[in-house]
Design an enzyme around this catalytic site. Structure first.
Site, PDB file in Angstrom:
ATOM      1  N   GLU A 179     -22.358  32.068-110.548  1.00  0.00           N
ATOM      2  CA  GLU A 179     -21.231  32.752-111.231  1.00  0.00           C
ATOM      3  C   GLU A 179     -20.269  31.912-111.807  1.00  0.00           C
ATOM      4  OE1 GLU A 179     -19.756  35.208-108.020  1.00  0.00           O
ATOM      5  OE2 GLU A 179     -21.302  37.012-108.305  1.00  0.00           O
TER       6      GLU A 179
ATOM      7  N   GLU B  79     -27.907  39.468-106.136  1.00  0.00           N
ATOM      8  CA  GLU B  79     -27.194  39.550-105.057  1.00  0.00           C
ATOM      9  C   GLU B  79     -26.865  41.020-104.952  1.00  0.00           C
ATOM     10  OE1 GLU B  79     -23.758  37.087-104.791  1.00  0.00           O
ATOM     11  OE2 GLU B  79     -24.665  35.416-105.222  1.00  0.00           O
TER      12      GLU B  79
END
Ligand code: GLA
Length: 662
Positions: free
Chosen positions: A161, A313
């Site tokens: 991320e 995720e």
């Protein structure tokens, strides 16, 4: 079996090998080795075939500068491999060990006020720090050398991320380098930034800085360029690590996980460098539009991937970062997982496998929660794993494009979100969400596209808002309509050029001609809770004083200063909507425009809470409601999940899912 992609690099299919990947982030470094045995036993029971290792393991791998502690990772890799669990191996570079910051404070980013972001959390690295990049490359190189051929390795996961900004001194240097590449000369930069305004003219490159805290408004093009630059700097970090791992394992695909609708990375640009597009997705179980948020992110990710993608995720239960963190009611985890699969996910993965007992995320759910294997979450996860294992082979690899494309562009988003604009109430991302929601509620399948993409395959193109529009994009939209396409655009489109210079006439002349607008006199933004009356509906957020040219007024403002002026204009196949109609009205409008373009809903007569999605020749039907429903599905089908024949009518229970095959 290897399926080379057109660019010659491996892709997701090399990792899935005809299955759907199921699993999650696994952080064995947080647990004693005895626990690993139990982990693997429970993974197998739950149908886990893939885990992501090492995302935050830098300090374990390199506890002292230059040290290498690979023994534990060797043992975990072997254990997983021996039990048939593939490994998505992460480079640990998103969370440097404390020693790096202590020895090299210049690796730490500075915020707009010059304050340091210290270690003690995560993501405390400066994308511009040469020392950080050198250390990140070194640990990546050694990991790749050691595990590049490992039989458990199915994919590389670079960093995590990417989301950092840096206003510090080293960043100032890389910002200047980036600006020199873009503009060549200071004169060109001064012109692009409009520095004649407020005495900002630069006479020396050394004067050029990131947009640090200033007394009053920062230069908007400087801010825009800083966002462009930040995305590019992070991408440089990604590419550097990707190239290292590729050298050791050219047949293993590489990804980095996006956050959904994240403003910090120009995703259209990034996906050109990724072998696999992956995303992390956490809709709020309490959000009445959680499923639509999921659909939007999934549509976006599929469009970026131009094929199957990876749900890297999601949460099996509650997250820990909202004010109040709600669990998923029984069935919701399965429903949202199949929603992702319906929209092209070939991997359904979680953060994380085993819920932590310590650290900042100890109250974030895992597939295996604190309640253990008897816990409902693990039980549900296991049933889902078994189902995906059973049907994955019939789903994996399939892809279908939609007939509708919604245009979204990061540069337009950045420029359209700046300070000192006509209304702070207008959030470009929320406007995109509103238009996507209208399509979703009208049961019309949609892709996303970049405004300069080839749009000729789409029957309908929807432009929620593209405040900044390049010349190439404006020409592209005009050519698309000339070529027979139908286009509908919301307000604040085509206002500024690439350098955020307002277009003559206040809106790009090509668009004014396209939509049949003679003069755009004034914008009349609306206060929160204020509405613009229009015939048949109420507009929110915005209204406009427009003088139509050769457009037809599809609807007009009623009452107020704009009484009688056109609100929605139509000129042939081009529509312009000068306000944001309330949700029901926008849905009806979108459905009308789609019908005019010959686009039909995925299924006719669907109840509001039921969603239908096509993936190849499969039809996914998802009941987002808590009550059972009956859905008309003309013809005879085989339901892969229910193992039943379905003729003309389908019963779905609470949060029920069917995957219908011809
Ligand atoms: C992100 C991160 C994970 C974890 C989750 C929690 O997606 O990648 O490491 O922090 O959020 O929701």
């Amino acid at each position: 079996m290897r399926t080379p992609r057109p660019d010659g690099h491996p892709g997701l299919a090399d990792a899935t090998r005809g299955r759907i990947l199921f699993g999650g982030d696994y952080n064995p470094e947080q647990w004693p080795e005895e626990t690993w045995q139990e982990d693997v036993r429970l993974m197998k029971e739950a149908g886990v075939n893939s885990v992501t290792l090492g995302v935050f393991a830098w300090a374990k791998l390199e506890p002292r500068p230059g040290a290498r502690e690979f023994g534990w990772l060797d043992r975990v890799m072997a254990l997983l491999h021996g039990n048939g669990v593939g490994v998505v191996l992460a480079t640990p570079t998103s969370s440097p060990p404390p020693w790096l910051g202590r020895l090299h404070p210049d690796t730490l980013p500075r915020d707009q006020d010059g304050r340091t972001e210290w270690w003690g959390g995560r993501q405390h690295f400066s994308h511009s720090s040469a020392v950080y990049r050198r250390h990140a490359a070194a640990i990546t190189e050694d990991l790749a050398a050691r595990y590049g051929d490992h039989p458990a390795l199915t994919m590389w996961h670079v960093n995590n991320e990417y989301c950092t900004y840096d206003w510090g001194d080293e960043a100032a240097g890389t910002f200047r380098r980036w600006l020199r590449d873009r503009y060549g000369t200071l004169d060109a930069l001064n012109s692009a930034w409009g520095t004649a305004f407020w005495s900002q003219g630069y006479g020396d490159w050394a004067e050029v800085l990131p947009p640090r805290r200033a007394h009053y408004l920062n230069n908007p093009t400087q801010v825009l360029d800083f966002k462009r630059y930040t995305s590019d700097m992070l991408l440089e970090c990604y590419v550097a690590e990707r190239d290292i791992v590729r050298r050791y394992s050219p047949h293993v695909p590489v990804t980095t996980n996006f956050m959904p609708m994240w403003a910090g990375q120009d995703a259209w640009r990034w996906v050109q460098e990724e072998d696999v597009v992956s995303v992390d997705l956490y809709p709020d179980p309490r959000d009445p539009f959680g499923a639509q948020h999921g659909a939007l992110v999934q549509d976006m990710t599929r469009s970026q991937a131009r094929g199957p993608w990876m749900l890297m995720e999601q949460a099996a239960g509650p997250v820990n970062w909202r004010g109040v963190n709600h669990p998923k009611p029984p069935g919701l985890n399965r429903l949202w997982s199949f929603q992702a699969v319906a929209r092209g996910a070939d991997a359904v993965c979680y953060f994380q496998w085993r819920q932590s007992r310590q650290g900042a995320e100890k109250f974030h759910s895992g597939m295996l929660g604190h309640a253990g294997e008897q816990g409902r979450t693990y039980q549900e996860v296991s049933r889902l794993g078994a189902e995906l294992d059973r049907v994955g082979g019939e789903i994996s690899g399939r892809h279908s494009a939609c007939e509708v494309a919604v245009l979204h562009d990061w540069h337009a988003w950045w420029a359209g979100s700046q300070d000192a604009r006509p209304s702070r109430e207008v959030d470009p991302a929320e406007v995109v969400r509103a238009w996507h929601r209208a399509l979703w509620e009208a049961h019309i399948g949609t892709d996303f596209a970049h405004p300069e993409h080839d749009l000729s395959g789409y029957a309908l193109v929807v432009v929620p808002q593209l405040y900044l529009l390049t010349d190439a994009a404006a020409d592209n939209l005009v050519a698309y309509v000339r070529g027979g396409g139908t286009l509908v655009s919301g307000f604040l489109t085509g206002i500024a050029d690439e350098e955020d210079r307002v277009r003559p006439g206040g809106m790009d002349v090509r668009l004014r001609e396209l939509f049949g607008i003679r003069t755009l006199h004034e914008w009349w933004p609306l206060d929160p809770g204020e509405y613009a009356g229009c015939d048949g509906f109420r507009g929110t957020l915005w209204s406009e004083e427009i003088e139509a040219g050769d457009a037809v007024a599809h609807s007009r403002y009623q009452g107020g200063e704009l009484d009688g002026l056109p609100a929605v204009l139509r000129r042939g196949r081009a529509w312009y909507v000068s306000t944001l109609p309330e949700p029901d009205a926008l849905r009806e409008l979108v459905a009308d425009v789609a019908a005019a373009a010959g686009v039909r809903p995925v299924l006719d007569g669907l109840p509001a809470e039921v969603e239908a999605v096509r993936r190849g020749d499969l039809l996914f039907v998802l009941n987002h409601g808590r009550d059972p429903v009956t859905v008309a599905v003309p013809g005879t089908h085989r339901d892969l999940l229910g193992r039943r024949r379905v003729t003309d009518s389908l019963e779905l229970g609470r949060y029920g899912v069917a995957v219908l095959s011809p």
